[in-house]
Design an enzyme around this catalytic site. Structure first.
Site, PDB file in Angstrom:
ATOM      1  N   LYS A 181       0.848  -1.206   0.000  1.00 17.43           N
ATOM      2  CA  LYS A 181       0.000   0.000   0.000  1.00 17.43           C
ATOM      3  C   LYS A 181       0.870   1.237   0.000  1.00 17.43           C
ATOM      4  CE  LYS A 181       0.886   1.271   4.445  1.00 17.43           C
ATOM      5  NZ  LYS A 181       1.617   2.434   4.844  1.00 17.43           N
ATOM      6  N   PRO A 200       9.103  -3.933  -0.371  1.00 17.43           N
ATOM      7  CA  PRO A 200      10.286  -3.575   0.402  1.00 17.43           C
ATOM      8  C   PRO A 200      10.072  -3.743   1.903  1.00 17.43           C
ATOM      9  CG  PRO A 200       9.384  -1.663  -0.776  1.00 17.43           C
ATOM     10  CD  PRO A 200       8.630  -2.859  -1.242  1.00 17.43           C
ATOM     11  N   ASP A 243      -2.656  -1.919   9.631  1.00 16.47           N
ATOM     12  CA  ASP A 243      -2.639  -1.979   8.170  1.00 16.47           C
ATOM     13  C   ASP A 243      -3.143  -3.315   7.622  1.00 16.47           C
ATOM     14  OD1 ASP A 243      -1.514   0.539   8.125  1.00 16.47           O
ATOM     15  OD2 ASP A 243       0.534  -0.158   7.777  1.00 16.47           O
TER      16      ASP A 243
HETATM   17  P1  ATP Z   1       4.245  -0.236   7.859  1.00 20.71           P
HETATM   18  O1  ATP Z   1       4.176   0.513   6.575  1.00 20.71           O
HETATM   19  O2  ATP Z   1       3.068  -1.132   8.114  1.00 20.71           O
HETATM   20  O3  ATP Z   1       4.640   0.547   9.037  1.00 20.71           O
HETATM   21  P2  ATP Z   1       6.709  -1.262   6.927  1.00 20.71           P
HETATM   22  O4  ATP Z   1       6.350  -1.562   5.518  1.00 20.71           O
HETATM   23  O5  ATP Z   1       7.467  -0.021   7.206  1.00 20.71           O
HETATM   24  O6  ATP Z   1       5.413  -1.317   7.758  1.00 20.71           O
HETATM   25  P3  ATP Z   1       7.427  -3.996   7.275  1.00 20.71           P
HETATM   26  O7  ATP Z   1       8.043  -4.414   5.986  1.00 20.71           O
HETATM   27  O8  ATP Z   1       6.049  -4.438   7.555  1.00 20.71           O
HETATM   28  O9  ATP Z   1       7.545  -2.423   7.490  1.00 20.71           O
HETATM   29  O10 ATP Z   1       8.433  -4.502   8.399  1.00 20.71           O
HETATM   30  C1  ATP Z   1       8.577  -3.903   9.650  1.00 20.71           C
HETATM   31  C2  ATP Z   1       9.273  -4.905  10.566  1.00 20.71           C
HETATM   32  O11 ATP Z   1       8.350  -5.954  10.853  1.00 20.71           O
HETATM   33  C3  ATP Z   1      10.458  -5.615   9.927  1.00 20.71           C
HETATM   34  O12 ATP Z   1      11.642  -4.914  10.130  1.00 20.71           O
HETATM   35  C4  ATP Z   1      10.463  -6.958  10.627  1.00 20.71           C
HETATM   36  O13 ATP Z   1      11.260  -6.924  11.777  1.00 20.71           O
HETATM   37  C5  ATP Z   1       9.028  -7.172  11.087  1.00 20.71           C
HETATM   38  N1  ATP Z   1       8.282  -8.257  10.364  1.00 20.71           N
HETATM   39  C6  ATP Z   1       7.546  -9.211  10.914  1.00 20.71           C
HETATM   40  N2  ATP Z   1       6.988 -10.005   9.991  1.00 20.71           N
HETATM   41  C7  ATP Z   1       7.365  -9.555   8.807  1.00 20.71           C
HETATM   42  C8  ATP Z   1       7.094  -9.956   7.468  1.00 20.71           C
HETATM   43  N3  ATP Z   1       6.318 -11.009   7.170  1.00 20.71           N
HETATM   44  N4  ATP Z   1       7.635  -9.224   6.480  1.00 20.71           N
HETATM   45  C9  ATP Z   1       8.396  -8.134   6.768  1.00 20.71           C
HETATM   46  N5  ATP Z   1       8.700  -7.738   8.009  1.00 20.71           N
HETATM   47  C10 ATP Z   1       8.189  -8.423   9.037  1.00 20.71           C
END
Ligand code: ATP
Length: 298
Positions: free
Chosen positions: A10, A94, A136
């Site tokens: 998203k 990413p 989310d």
């Molecule tokens: P958001 O936009 O929801 O805040 P994000 O995209 O910035 O999230 P994610 O890729 O969801 O960040 O990852 C955040 C942290 O979640 C990662 O650094 C990791 O430690 C943890 N994590 C747990 N499960 C997963 C998964 N299936 N994929 C990615 N990260 C995961």
């Protein structure tokens, strides 16, 4: 038996962050938009386990703390069955990029496990369970374009016209979402800025309904952007470069550090992506379109 689910990333078209509440959360107005960057999650009946493949998967846990594993355990508990799910994640979204990759995997695991354990479980139930895992997650199940209020988990689909063409500039390293919120609070306190109760932007909703990419580009906003730029100042160059290359709009996606740029059409998006790569202002630049459906069994 196994089930594969495709789930989108998203981008937040508007992220309005209200004052810090007593419970430590912020009230949000969050316009979510699902884009064609996908993770694929395959759930196979077997002992609970997580494996991950992809070009950039540093930091993704493979233990019980992986959000997909937590989703399987939560759903199993709800259904009163054993969490017998061997989960394989093919990651394209990413990691720690502000595009909700972990939440997407949780949504995919909920849908995949439900298909194995209790087909026909209503989407509403999965969305309620998803909301317990992260704000989310329900949107990754719903997809399209939707507005979330409160902590972001109460969702209303938004009418949109047409297809939008995006470029995502991926940064070296990630930003922790809680750290970005904390920086947002710190900056607001330092500048004695009083956060106001956020509202959906009428200009943004009108642009989406009309399919007007130029107006949408002008209406994109993210209240977390100053905090993300403060923690990762190099993103300012990335944003400026995208604007110089003719993007209709540019913003940090969610809590960052991925930056999102809106283009006029697919060709324009490919040109901007190539220019960003050439300028060396991002680890990678990928084009994608939206809105796309939420988590889908393949
Ligand atoms: P958001 O936009 O929801 O805040 P994000 O995209 O910035 O999230 P994610 O890729 O969801 O960040 O990852 C955040 C942290 O979640 C990662 O650094 C990791 O430690 C943890 N994590 C747990 N499960 C997963 C998964 N299936 N994929 C990615 N990260 C995961």
């Amino acid at each position: 038996m196994s089930v594969t689910v495709r789930v989108p990333a998203k981008v937040n078209l508007q992220l309005g962050v209200g004052p810090l509440r007593d419970d430590g959360y912020h009230d949000l107005v969050n316009v979510f938009h699902a884009v064609s960057l996908f993770d694929e999650v395959t759930v196979t009946e077997g002992p609970l386990a997580v494996t991950v493949e992809g070009a950039s998967i540093e930091g993704v846990p493979t233990g019980p703390e992986n959000l997909a594993a937590r989703a399987a355990v939560l759903l199993a508990g709800h259904l009163g069955v054993e969490a017998a799910a061997s989960i394989h994640i093919r990651k394209e979204i990413p990691v720690a990029g502000g595009m909700a990759g972990g939440s997407a995997d949780a949504a995919a695991a909920l849908l995949g496990c439900a298909a194995l354990w209790n087909p026909g479980l209503p989407l509403k139930t999965l969305m309620e369970l998803g909301g317990q895992l992260g704000s989310d997650v329900p949107f990754a199940l719903l997809g399209g374009t939707a507005v979330g209020v409160g902590r972001g988990e109460v969702l209303t689909p938004l009418p949109t016209s047409g297809e939008y063409h995006w470029i995502f500039a991926l940064a070296e390293g990630g930003l922790s979402t809680p750290a970005v919120y904390a920086e947002c609070d710190r900056l607001r306190a330092a500048f004695e800025e009083h956060a106001v109760w956020p509202h959906e932007s009428p200009a943004l909703l009108a642009a989406l309904a009309e399919g007007d990419a130029k107006a949408l580009g002008a209406a994109l906003t993210n209240d977390l952007q100053p905090a993300a730029l403060s923690l990762m100042p190099s993103l300012q160059r990335t944003i400026a470069a995208g604007r110089d290359f003719g993007a209709l709009g540019a913003l940090v996606s969610g809590s960052g550090p991925t930056c999102a740029f809106l283009a006029g059409d697919a060709e324009h998006a490919a040109d901007i992506a190539a220019a960003l790569r050439g300028a060396g202002v991002a680890r990678a630049a990928v084009a994608a379109s939206g809105p796309v459906p939420g988590a889908t069994v393949l």
